[in-house]
Design an enzyme around this catalytic site. Structure first.
Site, mmCIF file in Angstrom:
data_model
loop_
_atom_site.group_PDB
_atom_site.id
_atom_site.type_symbol
_atom_site.label_atom_id
_atom_site.label_comp_id
_atom_site.label_asym_id
_atom_site.label_seq_id
_atom_site.Cartn_x
_atom_site.Cartn_y
_atom_site.Cartn_z
ATOM 1 N N ASP A 10 0.824 -1.211 0.000
ATOM 2 C CA ASP A 10 0.000 0.000 0.000
ATOM 3 C C ASP A 10 0.859 1.263 0.000
ATOM 4 O O ASP A 10 1.976 1.268 0.521
ATOM 5 C CB ASP A 10 -0.931 -0.022 1.223
ATOM 6 C CG ASP A 10 -2.088 0.948 1.047
ATOM 7 O OD1 ASP A 10 -2.438 1.271 -0.107
ATOM 8 O OD2 ASP A 10 -2.643 1.401 2.070
ATOM 9 N N HIS A 27 2.284 3.313 -9.135
ATOM 10 C CA HIS A 27 2.205 1.863 -9.407
ATOM 11 C C HIS A 27 3.433 1.395 -10.191
ATOM 12 O O HIS A 27 3.928 0.293 -9.975
ATOM 13 C CB HIS A 27 0.912 1.533 -10.148
ATOM 14 C CG HIS A 27 -0.320 1.888 -9.352
ATOM 15 N ND1 HIS A 27 -0.485 1.518 -8.036
ATOM 16 C CD2 HIS A 27 -1.413 2.634 -9.672
ATOM 17 C CE1 HIS A 27 -1.646 1.990 -7.587
ATOM 18 N NE2 HIS A 27 -2.220 2.673 -8.556
ATOM 19 N N LEU A 121 11.262 -20.143 -4.912
ATOM 20 C CA LEU A 121 10.261 -19.263 -4.286
ATOM 21 C C LEU A 121 8.945 -19.397 -5.034
ATOM 22 O O LEU A 121 8.929 -19.370 -6.268
ATOM 23 C CB LEU A 121 10.743 -17.802 -4.376
ATOM 24 C CG LEU A 121 9.732 -16.719 -3.974
ATOM 25 C CD1 LEU A 121 9.470 -16.745 -2.451
ATOM 26 C CD2 LEU A 121 10.225 -15.330 -4.383
#
Ligand code: FPP
Length: 262
Positions: A10, A27, A121
């Site tokens: 956020d 973004h 991962l």
């Protein structure tokens, strides 16, 4: 070491606004931060990282911001799994296709396919994800299976239910990090994060890098996790007193057994 870190990335919009930039620039910068954090996760041997890229509520945003996000998400994914030196990252997608542009859906599916044999991962990208929508979709699939006679509703356990979630094989979230300072979970992983340790960082997501992940993991290591129990105290156990002997399961046997894992 947590097995599974989930992140609410956020603060992109505020980061951009503070700099006099349009929100989509936040973004773009946030996507760069994510790539650095993924490298940092690989460096410390984290096995599962989940990131909240686009929620079912984010459709309320202005068209130019939606357009930027729908551009940035596939571009970032391709940077992670394509290229001359692709990362050892397996991509999974949690979310619903409804409303997403076709190229975004195609990239998410292709990222899952192209990385299915990578193992260091697992990166779960939550795109058009909502926790309640995920649980509702799971309940709907279960109801269909029950109506078709392939499961017995009386045998349902938490473990069996979790098999109907978007990405069932993921372990529970150990550490849930939110950047940007707000104190809420925003419909993110309500099933998987019930016992997650929460950590809120004031830094806005685009200013985050791998060192913040390492710092969060280090702080996590000093937390005591009890899962509803009590801390382990060394020394002899006290003898049961008459009053404690009254504490225990009620004699009534009509109630169904406690669900597995609670
Ligand atoms: C929240 O900040 C952030 C988002 C809604 C989008 C995050 C997406 C990326 C970083 C790209 C990720 C790409 C992949 C492949 C997963 P906000 O806009 O709500 O910030 P604000 O609270 O300051 O308004």
């Amino acid at each position: 070491m947590p097995r599974h870190v989930a992140v609410i990335m956020d603060g992109n919009g505020r980061w951009a606004t503070d700099r006099g930039l349009p929100r989509p620039e936040g973004h773009r910068a946030g996507a760069k931060a994510l790539i650095d954090v993924v490298h940092g996760a690989l460096e410390i041997g984290l096995s599962h990282l989940t990131v909240y890229a686009f929620s079912t509520e984010n459709w309320k945003r202005p068209a130019d911001e939606l357009h930027a996000l729908m551009h940035e998400i596939p571009v970032t994914l391709r940077q992670l799994y394509e290229g001359d030196r692709p990362l050892d990252v397996r991509v999974r997608w949690a979310g619903l296709p409804n409303g997403l542009p076709a190229d975004v859906i195609e990239t998410l599916i292709e990222a899952e396919r192209a990385t299915c044999d990578r193992s260091a991962l697992t990166l779960m990208a939550c795109v058009n994800y909502g926790g309640r929508a995920e649980i509702t979709a799971a309940a709907s699939k279960l109801a269909q299976a029950a109506a078709a006679g392939s499961i017995n509703p009386g045998d349902l356990s938490e473990h069996a239910f979790s098999r109907y979630l978007h990405v069932p094989e993921l372990p529970d979230v150990d550490l849930l990090v939110r950047t940007g300072g707000d104190l809420r979970t925003s419909n993110f992983l309500p099933w998987q994060a019930v016992y997650a340790e929460l950590m809120v960082i004031d830094t806005r997501w685009p200013d985050i890098d791998r060192r913040d992940l390492w710092d969060a993991v280090e702080r996590y290591a000093s937390r005591t996790r009890r899962y509803g129990s009590i801390p382990h105290l060394p020394g002899p156990r006290p003898a049961a007193s008459p009053s404690t002997s009254l504490i225990g399961p009620p004699p009534c046997t009509e109630r169904s057994p406690t669900p597995e894992g609670s």
